[in-house]
Enzyme design. Sequence first.
Site, PDB file in Angstrom:
ATOM      1  CE  LYS A  73      -3.692  -2.416   2.362  1.00 50.71           C
ATOM      2  NZ  LYS A  73      -4.532  -2.756   3.417  1.00 50.71           N
ATOM      3  CD  GLN A  81      -3.494  -4.285   6.825  1.00 46.01           C
ATOM      4  OE1 GLN A  81      -3.647  -3.261   6.233  1.00 46.01           O
ATOM      5  NE2 GLN A  81      -3.945  -5.368   6.375  1.00 46.01           N
ATOM      6  CG  ASP A  85      -9.413   0.262   5.540  1.00 47.41           C
ATOM      7  OD1 ASP A  85      -9.258  -0.357   4.570  1.00 47.41           O
ATOM      8  OD2 ASP A  85      -8.578   0.231   6.455  1.00 47.41           O
TER       9      ASP A  85
HETATM   10  N1  GUN Z   1      -7.054  -6.456   6.663  1.00 43.20           N
HETATM   11  C1  GUN Z   1      -7.521  -7.256   5.607  1.00 43.20           C
HETATM   12  N2  GUN Z   1      -8.119  -6.710   4.778  1.00 43.20           N
HETATM   13  C2  GUN Z   1      -7.941  -5.158   5.117  1.00 43.20           C
HETATM   14  C3  GUN Z   1      -8.187  -3.864   4.593  1.00 43.20           C
HETATM   15  O1  GUN Z   1      -8.817  -3.901   3.434  1.00 43.20           O
HETATM   16  N3  GUN Z   1      -8.089  -2.976   5.325  1.00 43.20           N
HETATM   17  C4  GUN Z   1      -7.364  -3.005   6.397  1.00 43.20           C
HETATM   18  N4  GUN Z   1      -7.050  -1.715   6.976  1.00 43.20           N
HETATM   19  N5  GUN Z   1      -6.825  -4.090   7.313  1.00 43.20           N
HETATM   20  C5  GUN Z   1      -7.288  -5.331   6.476  1.00 43.20           C
END
Ligand code: GUN
Length: 295
Positions: free
Chosen positions: A54, A98, A121
């Site tokens: 990311k 995350q 998100d």
């Molecule tokens: N963990 C698994 N998928 C995601 C996501 O799309 N965003 C975040 N922040 N954590 C995750």
Amino acid sequence: MTARRIDGKAAAAAVRATVARIAADFRQRTGRAPGLATVLVGEDPASAVYVRSKVKATAEAGMEGFSHSLPDTTSEAELLELVERLNADDRVDGILVQLPLPRHIDSDRVIAAIDPAKDVDGFHPINAGRLATGLDGLVPCTPFGCLHLLKAELGDLSGKQAVVIGRSNIVGKPMAMLLLGESATVTIAHSRTEDLAEVVRHADIVVAAVGRPEMVKGDWLKPGAVVIDVGINRVPTADGKSRLVGDVAYDEAAEVAAAITPVPGGVGPMTIAMLLRNTVVAAHRRAGMADPEGL
Ligand code: GUN
């Protein structure tokens, strides 16, 4: 028949190129690039890999990255304090914490602390509520990416039978809301669903997000269905190594479906592309500008 292999990498590259163009334009008009803050707590190796991708993609799109890596001994209060600081930082348009977080931290409380305008998100209850009521908000990246692939494949989804397998807040529930927003007829199936094969057999669209390796079999599918596989499961191989498989038994499903996403190279790349998309959109809204065209 062999299904078309839906190329998520190519679709993601196209979205990312558009985002980069819009980010450059935003920078020219405002004097700053859109900014994304990422927060990683602890040492989970998969999470570290995701966050690194990311951060890299943020830079490649010409956006500002603010990367925070905290030890797994970080307290909930310390994490909430960081979120507050990022909420108050005008250079930060998007905040991504995350998941999963270490067990001693209540992730619901952390998500609720994020400014909904920066919640790229789309996990904040305000954004979940906006999605459910059909209002503009920020939409979770993975289901948004799945919808993008489905629309590219099928065009109008109106009246289609869609089955979403999985009911998580991250994928299943928002996916169902997005499909409903497109006027599909939506069934949400999950681990307690009786005779799942029979439910899936009626679906023109199958989105599998259960986290069980190759659970969805080829003979469950309606011929000509479009299959989106959100699963990323690492399974051991005979030679003592491991490989990634989805929630769908790809080879047999490809004999029945019209189109299917591979794992890897399907949904995964779209998640990151939509995160970048959400970040430029959040930047525009926070700056009082109209939503950018083309996303
Ligand atoms: N963990 C698994 N998928 C995601 C996501 O799309 N965003 C975040 N922040 N954590 C995750």
